[in-house]
Scaffold this motif. Structure first.
Motif, short mmCIF file in Angstrom:
data_model
loop_
_atom_site.label_atom_id
_atom_site.label_comp_id
_atom_site.label_asym_id
_atom_site.label_seq_id
_atom_site.Cartn_x
_atom_site.Cartn_y
_atom_site.Cartn_z
N GLN A 142 2.81 -27.71 -26.29
CA GLN A 142 2.72 -29.05 -26.87
C GLN A 142 3.48 -29.11 -28.19
O GLN A 142 4.21 -30.05 -28.45
N GLN A 143 3.31 -28.07 -29.00
CA GLN A 143 3.98 -28.02 -30.29
C GLN A 143 5.50 -27.90 -30.12
O GLN A 143 6.27 -28.52 -30.84
N ARG A 144 5.93 -27.10 -29.16
CA ARG A 144 7.35 -26.82 -28.96
C ARG A 144 8.09 -27.94 -28.22
O ARG A 144 9.23 -28.25 -28.57
N TYR A 145 7.46 -28.50 -27.18
CA TYR A 145 8.15 -29.46 -26.31
C TYR A 145 7.64 -30.89 -26.41
O TYR A 145 8.29 -31.81 -25.93
N GLY A 146 6.45 -31.08 -26.95
CA GLY A 146 5.89 -32.42 -27.04
C GLY A 146 5.76 -33.05 -25.66
O GLY A 146 5.26 -32.42 -24.73
N ASP A 147 6.26 -34.28 -25.53
CA ASP A 147 6.15 -34.98 -24.24
C ASP A 147 7.35 -34.72 -23.32
O ASP A 147 7.52 -35.42 -22.33
#
Length: 89
Positions: A62-67
């Motif tokens: 989630q932190q690295r790629y988000g949505d």
């Protein structure tokens, strides 16, 4: 006799690629998972299989790629976790 098939054991469609983390040494798992994800094209899915729910990995994703990466549980049973990670265009 009927054999129960784990969702990671069947052949997959062209845009669905299996990744069985259970066969990767623990110290290399996250690097291997991120490398596999980054090799996917938009619309392609990595079907991730593991023996435990990878909550720290999901937080990192989630932190690295988000949505940009969709996350969908296919199977969530003790000892048998299957998650589809889909790269979003």
């Amino acid at each position: 006799m009927t054999k129960t098939i784990h969702v990671c054991d069947h052949r997959t469609a062209e845009a669905l690629y299996p990744f069985d983390a259970r066969g990767v040494a623990k110290r290399f798992r996250h690097a291997a998972i991120f490398g596999a994800l980054e090799s996917l094209m938009p619309g392609e899915t990595m079907r991730f299989c593991n023996d435990h729910d990878p909550l720290p990995l999901l937080a990192q994703m989630q932190q690295r790629y988000g949505d940009k990466v969709g996350i969908e549980y296919v199977q969530r049973e003790p000892g048998a976790i299957v998650i589809d990670f889909t790269v979003i265009g």
